[in-house]
Every structure is written in structure tokens, then in C-alpha cells.
Enzyme design. Structure first.
Site, mmCIF file in Angstrom:
data_model
loop_
_atom_site.group_PDB
_atom_site.id
_atom_site.type_symbol
_atom_site.label_atom_id
_atom_site.label_comp_id
_atom_site.label_asym_id
_atom_site.label_seq_id
_atom_site.Cartn_x
_atom_site.Cartn_y
_atom_site.Cartn_z
ATOM 1 N N HIS A 82 -3.862 32.535 -3.969
ATOM 2 C CA HIS A 82 -2.582 32.348 -4.505
ATOM 3 C C HIS A 82 -2.267 33.114 -5.952
ATOM 4 O O HIS A 82 -3.279 33.004 -6.564
ATOM 5 C CB HIS A 82 -2.306 30.886 -4.671
ATOM 6 C CG HIS A 82 -1.190 30.357 -5.247
ATOM 7 N ND1 HIS A 82 0.137 30.316 -4.791
ATOM 8 C CD2 HIS A 82 -0.815 30.140 -6.569
ATOM 9 C CE1 HIS A 82 1.027 29.947 -5.376
ATOM 10 N NE2 HIS A 82 0.621 29.801 -6.651
ATOM 11 N N ASP A 161 6.755 18.125 -4.312
ATOM 12 C CA ASP A 161 6.475 19.363 -5.119
ATOM 13 C C ASP A 161 7.926 20.293 -5.410
ATOM 14 O O ASP A 161 8.399 20.365 -6.405
ATOM 15 C CB ASP A 161 5.624 20.548 -4.705
ATOM 16 C CG ASP A 161 5.576 21.787 -5.657
ATOM 17 O OD1 ASP A 161 5.308 21.450 -7.072
ATOM 18 O OD2 ASP A 161 5.814 22.842 -5.144
ATOM 19 N N ARG A 168 11.794 19.433 -12.763
ATOM 20 C CA ARG A 168 11.113 20.246 -13.942
ATOM 21 C C ARG A 168 11.723 21.539 -14.397
ATOM 22 O O ARG A 168 12.189 21.831 -15.830
ATOM 23 C CB ARG A 168 9.678 20.724 -13.352
ATOM 24 C CG ARG A 168 8.812 19.703 -13.501
ATOM 25 C CD ARG A 168 7.495 20.082 -12.728
ATOM 26 N NE ARG A 168 6.757 21.102 -13.390
ATOM 27 C CZ ARG A 168 5.868 22.230 -12.742
ATOM 28 N NH1 ARG A 168 5.585 21.990 -11.431
ATOM 29 N NH2 ARG A 168 5.208 23.080 -13.512
ATOM 30 N N SER A 183 0.835 20.966 -8.930
ATOM 31 C CA SER A 183 1.981 21.967 -8.156
ATOM 32 C C SER A 183 1.287 22.870 -7.316
ATOM 33 O O SER A 183 1.528 22.870 -5.820
ATOM 34 C CB SER A 183 3.075 22.403 -8.938
ATOM 35 O OG SER A 183 3.933 23.453 -8.212
ATOM 36 N N LYS A 187 -0.219 22.259 -2.776
ATOM 37 C CA LYS A 187 0.344 23.327 -1.837
ATOM 38 C C LYS A 187 -0.915 23.869 -1.228
ATOM 39 O O LYS A 187 -0.765 24.236 0.027
ATOM 40 C CB LYS A 187 1.151 24.282 -2.099
ATOM 41 C CG LYS A 187 2.677 23.600 -2.631
ATOM 42 C CD LYS A 187 3.712 24.594 -3.115
ATOM 43 C CE LYS A 187 3.250 24.847 -4.718
ATOM 44 N NZ LYS A 187 4.343 25.399 -5.336
HETATM 45 N N1 URA Z 1 3.764 27.989 -9.319
HETATM 46 C C1 URA Z 1 3.875 26.837 -8.634
HETATM 47 O O1 URA Z 1 3.882 26.731 -7.354
HETATM 48 N N2 URA Z 1 4.026 25.695 -9.136
HETATM 49 C C2 URA Z 1 4.110 25.542 -10.869
HETATM 50 O O2 URA Z 1 4.616 24.678 -11.232
HETATM 51 C C3 URA Z 1 4.122 26.773 -11.660
HETATM 52 C C4 URA Z 1 4.021 28.173 -10.602
#
Ligand code: URA
Length: 431
Positions: A82, A161, A168, A183, A187
Site C-alpha cells: 500500500h 472507513d 474526516r 483507516s 483495509k
Molecule cells: N489513506 C487512507 O486510506 N486513509 C487515510 O486516512 C489516509 C490515507
């Protein structure tokens, strides 16, 4: 349990319990707790922070709000990566075929790009016929058959999320380390891999501006991952310039092919080989990270990584054809240096926004993108340039706006003193 008590505890800097965190996430997803109370709690978290344990409980509560991909039908160690959002970042498409060609299994869910950062799905979609709408059984079969598949993230993965991120975004609470960590990690955990490599960008256009902030965020994500039984490694990488020489979807696919052919830019190749070596080592395909790196490099030299890339593209229905005819634009506009000096910085944010404004990215989720347009850099940080030298080219299919040249003027910082070549990876954090 009352939401107002949970908010007040956090406001006073106290620790929320696992039961309280479960209550607020489950209640929010069910529609029982209103946005205004969650907004207030998010702001309290923003100022008071969270302990590692709270961040872990938040991640797990979010993870269980939706589907968790079951990769148990895939034999061997599953690897995933990621990036926190880069400009010119095509690493998945380079390192995926490298690790898959030595037998590691890359099972990856990716997203689209928004704003100045590009998404792997958009790059893949620029290839004719390619589909990432893989049903779970086909996704698993492809990883078992060729060791690699990339699919789009479904709406059913971590719905908490999606709700929290949208809130947010409009309440000024995005740049909070525990909120970012939970977050991202919820995932990644929902995607089911055993080994997770995180590319945490710092610098211009990145969430984290300093190495200290990036180290804290990385340690938190590594800790959440290891508490969940995963092997997580975070690479803190420099975004004081775009990665590689191209920004724009087809331009980046071409650069992926060049890199897998051994002719890629140094920063991109280095980053991909370094991350790939950890994936290969943790997938037990080499005895050490050092021997894994040698193996990774060999996969480029012997052509196996490139062959794997084409096999992967074909498996997902894509056809690239003649590379010389892959990119078609009406005009290529040169941009020249306005003065002489060493390049100290090329603001990634500006270059990403220029590519977006040419049509290569999207400002809103609904926008279509032009796969052919983008920016090709001809110089990088530390290069010496004379006034009038070519700095970059704009690949365009429409007239450019009056804001483009001022954005490029602002992107390039030139100085008279010699500038050292920057390191691509600044720190590696693992557990
Ligand atoms: N990427 C994400 O998936 N979540 C965040 O809060 C910031 C960057």
C-alpha cells in the site's frame, strides 16, 4: 452506554475502552449515532491522540464493519502493498511481476486516484480491454494460476472507513496518525494478505511532512499489523519529487515496461527492488533480504519479470500491442528552465496537479480521465541545468489553461550550490 460520555472521555485525554470503540463504530455504521457526535469525537482524537491499544481496537472494529477477503484457498504466503499516495507512483505494477515471477503470491485490491495522486486502477484501466472487476473466485484462481491479480476494492470492504473518511474530509480531521493508521490498516487486514509492505511518503503533497511524523505513523501501523498476526514493513520514502520520469496513466505503463526491461529510472527501480526483496524474503523465497534483492534484480535481467507482467495483463483481458503506438496525443509542449542551476526540488504536488489539469487525473470522483496525457520529466533533483534546457514535456489533447506554466514555474526550485542525489528510501521500519 452513551456516545456523549465516550466523547467527553476522549476530550479529557482519557483512554476509550474496546467496548466503547466497538459501540461507536457499530452505532455509526448502523445509522444510530449521528455525524455531529462522531465529528466531535474525531476532533477530540485529533487533539488528544490514541494509545497503540486504542488504535488497534479502532482498526479491528472498522475491519469487522464489512467483508474480510478469505485468501485461504491460495497456497503459500500472500503478499500485499500500500502506498499513502504518490505522484508518478507505479511501484505495484513493477514489483508485482517481480515477486510473482519468483513464486510469491500478490493478491491486491487497489483504488482509483483522486486529486494530484494517481491510482493503480486508473493506470491499469488505460490498457485496452483490461478489467479489474474480478469476482472473488476468479481473483483467487488467477493468483493460484499466475501468482498475481489486482482487483478493484468493493464497497463491502470496511464500510466504516468510507463513512469516517468522508466525515474526516469535511471536519479537518484527516491528518491524525491513529485515524490514518486505522483507516489504512483496516483495509489492508480486510484484504487478507500475510505480508504487508507500506510505502509511507513524506514531503510535498504527502500527508506526513517530516520524517519524525512518518516514523510515528509507520510504527503505529507496524504495531497494529503485528498484533493482528501479520508481517508488516513500512518504507518511508521521499516525495520531494515525482517517482520516475512519467506522470499520467499510459506514460506510466510504458515506464513500467521499460523498468521491467532494465531501462527504468534509478529511483523507481531502487524502490521496487527494495520493497520486492522484503516481500520475497517474508514469502520464504529467499534466505535473507540481501539474497532476495539479488534474486529480484535477476528477474529483471533474465526477462522473467517482464514476461510475468504481460501474462498478468493478458489474464485480466488487457492488450498493449505496439508500444510505439500506445500513446497518442495531439501535442507535446516543452517546458524549459527559466534559469541556470542545480535542481533542489520538483514539487510533486504541482506536477501531479498539472497532470490532473491536462485531463490525466480527476478532481471529483465522477470525472473521466484521458489515459494518454500527462507529464514527462527530463531532469530530476540534483541535475545541473542551463537556462533554456528542457525540464519536462506536457502530453496534451486539449489547449492548456493559463494556470499551467505558473504551476510549473513554482514546481522547480533551482539553486547555485551543488545538490546531492536524494535517497529514495529514508527509513525502513519492521517488526
Ligand atoms: N489513506 C487512507 O486510506 N486513509 C487515510 O486516512 C489516509 C490515507
Amino acid at each position: 452506554m452513551r456516545m456523549v460520555d465516550i466523547i467527553e472521555k476522549k476530550r479529557m485525554g482519557e483512554v476509550n475502552t474496546q467496548a466503547e470503540i466497538d459501540f461507536l463504530i457499530n452505532g455509526y455504521v448502523a445509522g444510530d449515532i449521528p455525524d455531529y457526535q462522531i465529528s466531535s469525537w474525531l476532533m477530540a482524537v485529533f487533539f488528544q491522540g490514541m494509545t497503540e491499544e486504542e488504535a488497534y481496537h479502532l482498526t479491528i472494529a472498522m475491519l469487522h464493519s464489512g467483508d474480510i477477503i478469505d485468501l485461504s484457498q491460495i497456497a503459500g504466503v500472500k503478499v500485499d502493498k500500500h502506498s499513502t499516495g504518490g505522484v508518478g507512483d507505479k511501484t505495484t505494477l513493477v514489483l508485482g511481476p517481480i515477486v510473482a515471477s519468483v513464486g510469491a503470491k500478490l493478491a491486491k485490491l487497489s483504488g482509483r486516484g483522486l486529486g494530484h495522486t494517481g491510482g493503480t486502477l486508473d493506470k491499469m484501466e488505460s490498457i485496452d480491454g483490461l478489467s479489474f472487476a474480478l469476482p472473488e473466485d476468479k481473483f483467487i484462481k488467477q493468483v493460484n494460476d499466475i501468482n498475481m491479480a489486482v482487483a478493484g476494492q468493493t464497497k463491502k470492504i470496511v464500510p466504516a472507513d468510507k463513512l469516517l473518511y468522508a466525515l474526516r474530509d469535511v471536519t479537518g480531521t484527516v491528518p491524525s496518525k491513529p485515524l490514518i493508521a486505522s483507516s489504512i490498516m483496516s483495509k489492508k487486514l480486510a484484504s487478507g494478505a500475510d505480508v504487508i509492505c507500506l510505502d509511507v511518503k513524506i514531503g510535498d503533497g504527502a500527508f506526513m511532512k517530516t520524517i519524525e511524523e512518518a516514523v510515528d505513523l509507520s510504527k503505529l501501523m507496524v504495531s497494529i499489523g503485528s498484533q493482528s498476526g501479520k508481517k508488516v514493513t513500512a518504507f518511508i520514502t521521499n516525495m520531494d519529487q515525482p517517482l520516475g520520469m512519467t506522470i499520467g496513466n499510459r506514460l506510466e505503463i510504458k515506464e513500467v515496461i521499460e523498468t521491467l526491461s532494465g531501462n527504468g529510472p534509478n529511483d523507481l527501480e531502487t524502490l521496487c527492488l527494495d520493497i520486492a526483496s522484503y516481500m520475497i524474503f517474508y514469502a520464504k523465497k529467499a534466505d535473507s533480504v540481501e539474497s532476495a534483492r539479488i534474486l529480484a534484480k535477476e528477474q529483471i535481467t533474465n526477462g522473467k519479470a517482464l514476461a510475468k507482467f504481460y501474462e498478468f495483463i493478458e489474464a485480466q483481458g488487457g492488450k498493449i500491442g505496439d508500444l510505439d503506438k500506445f500513446i497518442t496525443v495531439k501535442e507535446i509542449i516543452p517546458y524549459y528552465a527559466k534559469k541556470t542551476g542545480y535542481i533542489k526540488r520538483i514539487k510533486a504536488l504541482n506536477i501531479g496537479l498539472v497532470s490532473m489539469k491536462l485531463g490525466g487525473g480527476r478532481e471529483t470522483k465522477e470525472q473521466d480521465i484521458d489515459p494518454n496525457v500527462g507529464v514527462v520529466l527530463h531532469k530530476k533533483v540534483s541535475d545541473y541545468v542551463k537556462k533554456g534546457d528542457l525540464l519536462c514535456e506536457l502530453y496534451c489533447n486539449k489547449a492548456i489553461g493559463s494556470d499551467i506554466v505558473p504551476m510549473l514555474d513554482d514546481a522547480y526550485e533551482l539553486v547555485t550550490e551543488v545538490v546531492k542525489k536524494p535517497d529514495t528510501i529514508l527509513e525502513i521500519i519492521t517488526k
